[in-house]
Motif scaffolding. Structure first.
Motif, mmCIF file in Angstrom:
data_model
loop_
_atom_site.group_PDB
_atom_site.id
_atom_site.type_symbol
_atom_site.label_atom_id
_atom_site.label_comp_id
_atom_site.label_asym_id
_atom_site.label_seq_id
_atom_site.Cartn_x
_atom_site.Cartn_y
_atom_site.Cartn_z
ATOM 1 N N HIS A 214 0.811 -1.218 0.000
ATOM 2 C CA HIS A 214 0.000 0.000 0.000
ATOM 3 C C HIS A 214 0.849 1.274 0.000
ATOM 4 O O HIS A 214 0.691 2.134 -0.866
ATOM 5 C CB HIS A 214 -0.959 0.020 1.190
ATOM 6 C CG HIS A 214 -1.824 1.240 1.180
ATOM 7 N ND1 HIS A 214 -1.497 2.377 1.900
ATOM 8 C CD2 HIS A 214 -2.964 1.525 0.522
ATOM 9 C CE1 HIS A 214 -2.413 3.300 1.683
ATOM 10 N NE2 HIS A 214 -3.319 2.819 0.856
ATOM 11 N N ASP A 215 1.738 1.408 0.970
ATOM 12 C CA ASP A 215 2.464 2.673 1.143
ATOM 13 C C ASP A 215 3.603 2.855 0.149
ATOM 14 O O ASP A 215 3.924 3.984 -0.204
ATOM 15 C CB ASP A 215 2.995 2.781 2.568
ATOM 16 C CG ASP A 215 1.881 2.998 3.573
ATOM 17 O OD1 ASP A 215 0.816 2.394 3.431
ATOM 18 O OD2 ASP A 215 2.084 3.787 4.515
ATOM 19 N N VAL A 216 4.211 1.770 -0.280
ATOM 20 C CA VAL A 216 5.333 1.887 -1.211
ATOM 21 C C VAL A 216 4.860 1.773 -2.657
ATOM 22 O O VAL A 216 5.166 2.617 -3.491
ATOM 23 C CB VAL A 216 6.421 0.838 -0.902
ATOM 24 C CG1 VAL A 216 7.543 0.893 -1.924
ATOM 25 C CG2 VAL A 216 6.972 1.044 0.515
ATOM 26 N N PHE A 217 4.094 0.707 -2.960
ATOM 27 C CA PHE A 217 3.664 0.478 -4.341
ATOM 28 C C PHE A 217 2.277 1.046 -4.655
ATOM 29 O O PHE A 217 1.797 0.937 -5.773
ATOM 30 C CB PHE A 217 3.718 -1.016 -4.669
ATOM 31 C CG PHE A 217 5.115 -1.552 -4.692
ATOM 32 C CD1 PHE A 217 6.020 -1.128 -5.653
ATOM 33 C CD2 PHE A 217 5.531 -2.461 -3.735
ATOM 34 C CE1 PHE A 217 7.316 -1.615 -5.666
ATOM 35 C CE2 PHE A 217 6.831 -2.949 -3.743
ATOM 36 C CZ PHE A 217 7.726 -2.519 -4.709
ATOM 37 N N ARG A 218 1.633 1.642 -3.643
ATOM 38 C CA ARG A 218 0.352 2.335 -3.814
ATOM 39 C C ARG A 218 -0.805 1.452 -4.284
ATOM 40 O O ARG A 218 -1.698 1.910 -4.976
ATOM 41 C CB ARG A 218 0.500 3.524 -4.771
ATOM 42 C CG ARG A 218 1.484 4.561 -4.317
ATOM 43 C CD ARG A 218 0.919 5.245 -3.105
ATOM 44 N NE ARG A 218 1.839 6.287 -2.642
ATOM 45 C CZ ARG A 218 1.860 6.724 -1.420
ATOM 46 N NH1 ARG A 218 1.032 6.233 -0.530
ATOM 47 N NH2 ARG A 218 2.696 7.651 -1.051
ATOM 48 N N VAL B 108 -4.803 -5.195 -1.874
ATOM 49 C CA VAL B 108 -3.931 -5.792 -0.864
ATOM 50 C C VAL B 108 -4.683 -6.916 -0.163
ATOM 51 O O VAL B 108 -4.135 -7.992 0.097
ATOM 52 C CB VAL B 108 -3.439 -4.726 0.151
ATOM 53 C CG1 VAL B 108 -2.628 -5.374 1.274
ATOM 54 C CG2 VAL B 108 -2.629 -3.640 -0.547
ATOM 55 N N ALA B 109 -5.966 -6.682 0.104
ATOM 56 C CA ALA B 109 -6.800 -7.708 0.746
ATOM 57 C C ALA B 109 -6.906 -8.954 -0.121
ATOM 58 O O ALA B 109 -6.821 -10.079 0.389
ATOM 59 C CB ALA B 109 -8.187 -7.137 1.038
ATOM 60 N N GLN B 110 -7.099 -8.788 -1.416
ATOM 61 C CA GLN B 110 -7.178 -9.947 -2.318
ATOM 62 C C GLN B 110 -5.860 -10.720 -2.332
ATOM 63 O O GLN B 110 -5.853 -11.946 -2.313
ATOM 64 C CB GLN B 110 -7.510 -9.496 -3.747
ATOM 65 C CG GLN B 110 -8.936 -9.055 -3.926
ATOM 66 C CD GLN B 110 -9.198 -8.555 -5.348
ATOM 67 O OE1 GLN B 110 -8.292 -8.108 -6.038
ATOM 68 N NE2 GLN B 110 -10.459 -8.650 -5.747
ATOM 69 N N ILE B 111 -4.758 -10.004 -2.347
ATOM 70 C CA ILE B 111 -3.435 -10.644 -2.398
ATOM 71 C C ILE B 111 -3.148 -11.410 -1.112
ATOM 72 O O ILE B 111 -2.623 -12.525 -1.147
ATOM 73 C CB ILE B 111 -2.346 -9.589 -2.661
ATOM 74 C CG1 ILE B 111 -2.496 -9.022 -4.078
ATOM 75 C CG2 ILE B 111 -0.947 -10.171 -2.467
ATOM 76 C CD1 ILE B 111 -1.666 -7.774 -4.341
#
Length: 186
Positions: free
Chosen positions: A21-25, A31-34
């Protein structure tokens, strides 16, 4: 290097949520799916990770104070003054050494000011021809260890307040090439 230490202090789930989230946006929904978690859980993990990053960003000591601490550290180490070393190190200080599997180095981080001081004294007892010189390392005061004029170790320091919090000792000859190339060029 300090950022890598902070990342290492995170749980794997915090690290994934923070980096995605914070680095790759990535949005929290992705993120939840991953990760197989809910978006709310991912938000919470990233929030915890951000707190760790902020906590690790203690105000740096002024450069002159850092240089004084590194100089005092060098003197205490050369004098094998365990009490002085302990006094210069944060009680929760950490040493991380990188030999790259090519030269001897501590295999695991050394933690705690007393353990670090004892380790350094044992190194001083074994390193007969090591010359330690003050140098700028990563834009900060640091030390370079040389044997017969060849750089064998570069020491970087993280200072918070009046104590040394982290020491990174790079011994891997492949990573020291820029240091040895600069020496032969001069």
């Amino acid at each position: 290097m300090a950022f890598l230490v902070v990342l290492d202090s995170m749980t794997p789930a915090e690290r994934v949520a923070f980096v995605l989230h914070d680095v790759f946006r990535y949005p929290f929904a992705e993120v939840a799916q991953i990760t197989g978690r809910t978006p709310a859980a991912c938000r919470q993990l990233a929030s915890h990770a951000r707190r760790r990053v902020r906590a690790a960003q203690a105000p740096a000591a002024p450069a002159a104070r850092q240089a004084d601490l590194v100089r005092d550290f060098k003197r205490a180490w050369e004098a094998k003054d365990i009490g002085a070393l302990i006094g210069l190190l944060d009680p929760d200080a950490t040493v991380i050494a990188d030999g790259g599997g090519l030269v001897p180095a501590a295999l695991h981080p050394i933690e705690g000011h007393e353990q670090i001081a004892r380790y350094l004294i044992s190194l001083a007892d074994r390193a007969f021809s090591l010359t330690v010189v003050e140098c700028t390392v990563n834009g900060q005061p640091g030390l370079v260890g040389q044997q017969d004029g060849v750089t064998v170790t570069v020491f970087a320091f993280d200072v918070a307040g009046d104590r040394i919090r982290h020491i990174w000792a790079v011994r891997n000859p492949e990573k020291l090439r820029p240091w040895t190339t600069a020496e032969t060029a001069s």
